[in-house]
Design a protein around this motif. Structure first.
Motif, PDB file in Angstrom:
ATOM      1  N   HIS A  17      51.627  49.068  31.615  1.00 35.11           N
ATOM      2  CA  HIS A  17      51.649  49.710  32.724  1.00 35.11           C
ATOM      3  C   HIS A  17      52.573  51.040  32.946  1.00 35.11           C
ATOM      4  O   HIS A  17      54.384  50.517  32.937  1.00 35.11           O
ATOM      5  CB  HIS A  17      51.241  49.249  34.368  1.00 35.11           C
ATOM      6  N   GLU A  19      54.278  51.209  35.654  1.00 26.62           N
ATOM      7  CA  GLU A  19      55.223  50.811  36.110  1.00 26.62           C
ATOM      8  C   GLU A  19      56.175  49.617  36.167  1.00 26.62           C
ATOM      9  O   GLU A  19      57.063  49.044  36.687  1.00 26.62           O
ATOM     10  CB  GLU A  19      54.807  51.185  37.059  1.00 26.62           C
ATOM     11  N   PHE A  23      48.705  45.717  32.680  1.00 29.85           N
ATOM     12  CA  PHE A  23      46.450  45.668  33.368  1.00 29.85           C
ATOM     13  C   PHE A  23      45.875  45.903  32.625  1.00 29.85           C
ATOM     14  O   PHE A  23      45.946  46.689  31.411  1.00 29.85           O
ATOM     15  CB  PHE A  23      47.261  46.852  34.509  1.00 29.85           C
ATOM     16  N   GLU A  25      41.983  47.746  33.639  1.00 32.79           N
ATOM     17  CA  GLU A  25      41.098  48.152  35.159  1.00 32.79           C
ATOM     18  C   GLU A  25      39.911  47.436  34.499  1.00 32.79           C
ATOM     19  O   GLU A  25      39.647  47.495  33.648  1.00 32.79           O
ATOM     20  CB  GLU A  25      40.848  49.396  35.469  1.00 32.79           C
ATOM     21  N   THR A  50      39.101  51.138  43.045  1.00 36.66           N
ATOM     22  CA  THR A  50      39.009  49.932  42.006  1.00 36.66           C
ATOM     23  C   THR A  50      39.421  49.044  41.791  1.00 36.66           C
ATOM     24  O   THR A  50      40.608  48.225  43.602  1.00 36.66           O
ATOM     25  CB  THR A  50      39.416  51.538  41.222  1.00 36.66           C
ATOM     26  N   ILE A  52      42.167  45.979  39.304  1.00 41.11           N
ATOM     27  CA  ILE A  52      42.283  45.586  38.074  1.00 41.11           C
ATOM     28  C   ILE A  52      43.514  44.124  37.755  1.00 41.11           C
ATOM     29  O   ILE A  52      43.385  43.986  39.608  1.00 41.11           O
ATOM     30  CB  ILE A  52      43.590  46.625  37.738  1.00 41.11           C
ATOM     31  N   GLU A  71      46.944  49.087  49.293  1.00 40.27           N
ATOM     32  CA  GLU A  71      46.674  47.503  48.069  1.00 40.27           C
ATOM     33  C   GLU A  71      47.012  46.374  48.478  1.00 40.27           C
ATOM     34  O   GLU A  71      47.029  45.772  48.984  1.00 40.27           O
ATOM     35  CB  GLU A  71      47.937  48.169  46.773  1.00 40.27           C
ATOM     36  N   CYS A 132      44.970  43.454  42.253  1.00 42.68           N
ATOM     37  CA  CYS A 132      45.236  44.632  42.890  1.00 42.68           C
ATOM     38  C   CYS A 132      43.556  45.788  43.214  1.00 42.68           C
ATOM     39  O   CYS A 132      43.806  46.102  42.083  1.00 42.68           O
ATOM     40  CB  CYS A 132      46.503  45.504  42.221  1.00 42.68           C
ATOM     41  N   VAL A 134      42.157  48.041  45.512  1.00 44.91           N
ATOM     42  CA  VAL A 134      42.752  49.819  45.868  1.00 44.91           C
ATOM     43  C   VAL A 134      40.830  50.328  46.695  1.00 44.91           C
ATOM     44  O   VAL A 134      40.394  50.668  45.766  1.00 44.91           O
ATOM     45  CB  VAL A 134      43.385  50.157  45.682  1.00 44.91           C
ATOM     46  N   PHE A 138      41.299  53.422  43.085  1.00 49.92           N
ATOM     47  CA  PHE A 138      43.314  54.207  42.060  1.00 49.92           C
ATOM     48  C   PHE A 138      43.524  55.404  41.461  1.00 49.92           C
ATOM     49  O   PHE A 138      42.190  55.781  40.877  1.00 49.92           O
ATOM     50  CB  PHE A 138      43.470  52.992  41.082  1.00 49.92           C
ATOM     51  N   PHE A 140      45.568  57.982  39.487  1.00 50.18           N
ATOM     52  CA  PHE A 140      47.472  58.428  38.838  1.00 50.18           C
ATOM     53  C   PHE A 140      48.125  59.701  39.650  1.00 50.18           C
ATOM     54  O   PHE A 140      49.260  59.872  39.458  1.00 50.18           O
ATOM     55  CB  PHE A 140      47.607  58.379  37.447  1.00 50.18           C
TER      56      PHE A 140
HETATM   57  N1  GUN Z   1      44.788  51.218  38.055  1.00 53.41           N
HETATM   58  C1  GUN Z   1      46.135  51.651  37.509  1.00 53.41           C
HETATM   59  N2  GUN Z   1      47.099  51.321  38.072  1.00 53.41           N
HETATM   60  C2  GUN Z   1      47.026  51.144  38.194  1.00 53.41           C
HETATM   61  C3  GUN Z   1      47.409  50.194  39.739  1.00 53.41           C
HETATM   62  O1  GUN Z   1      48.993  50.138  39.403  1.00 53.41           O
HETATM   63  N3  GUN Z   1      46.861  50.273  41.061  1.00 53.41           N
HETATM   64  C4  GUN Z   1      46.419  49.835  41.216  1.00 53.41           C
HETATM   65  N4  GUN Z   1      45.682  49.218  42.335  1.00 53.41           N
HETATM   66  N5  GUN Z   1      44.868  50.092  40.044  1.00 53.41           N
HETATM   67  C5  GUN Z   1      45.316  50.976  39.092  1.00 53.41           C
END
Ligand code: GUN
Length: 173
Positions: A17, A19, A23, A25, A50, A52, A71, A132, A134, A138, A140
């Motif tokens: 990822h 960050e 990861f 999805e 979404t 992951i 998140e 995670c 959201v 999510f 980008f």
């Molecule tokens: N999909 C790709 N990157 C991310 C992320 O950092 N968080 C979430 N929740 N979904 C992602």
């Protein structure tokens, strides 16, 4: 990465990822919410939700970043990870995400949108596998990785922590 974490990452098909960490999805709602009815901070239509898998292993770091949706982090396996968070007004807090509730760990934690957050596992010969989720989903376009200098200038009293969890120069995903 320890062998068990590597095997889990391979079985789940995790990829690096931007960050930090790995990861994949697992869910992206087909339905979309139109930009017109979303809060102004969203720059386009977004999927309803979404989710992951996310893994941090050994010295992996999730570097300080922020997104436009709340998140929800869910702990699955391994050892706890420490999540560091700085809200929009500069208040710092941390949450230990894990499943040992009696030791003060939290199996599920919410990071409000706009908060800067970063994470690492505390036991370095281990890993943490989390989920995670959201909503709105999510994208980008909603993801911002912190530039070290910018975040230190903004929150100087947290500079040491910020330096530990930022890269000096960030390339946009
Ligand atoms: N999909 C790709 N990157 C991310 C992320 O950092 N968080 C979430 N929740 N979904 C992602």
């Amino acid at each position: 990465m320890i062998a068990k974490a590597k095997t889990i990452a391979e079985k789940l098909g995790l990829q690096p990822h931007p960050e930090g960490g790995y990861f994949k999805e697992v869910y992206r709602a087909e339905d979309k919410i139109e930009m017109a009815v979303l809060p102004k901070r969203f720059s386009g239509d977004r999927n309803f939700c979404t989710s992951i898998y996310f893994m941090l292993a050994g010295n992996d770091k999730s570097h300080f970043h922020r997104i436009q949706s709340d998140e929800i982090w869910h702990f699955y396996s391994g050892t706890a990870l420490m999540l560091h968070r700085i809200d929009a007004t500069g208040n710092y807090s941390r949450i230990k995400i894990g499943n040992d509730v009696l030791a003060g760990e939290t199996p599920q934690a919410v990071i409000p949108h706009g908060n800067w957050f970063a994470a690492e596992v505390e036991v370095k010969d281990s890993y943490a596998l989390v989920g995670c989720t959201v909503s709105p989903g999510f994208n980008f376009a909603d993801f911002e990785l912190a530039e070290q200098k910018d975040l230190c200038d903004k929150f100087p009293k947290h500079s040491d922590m910020i330096r530990r969890f930022t890269k000096e120069c960030v390339t946009k995903p």
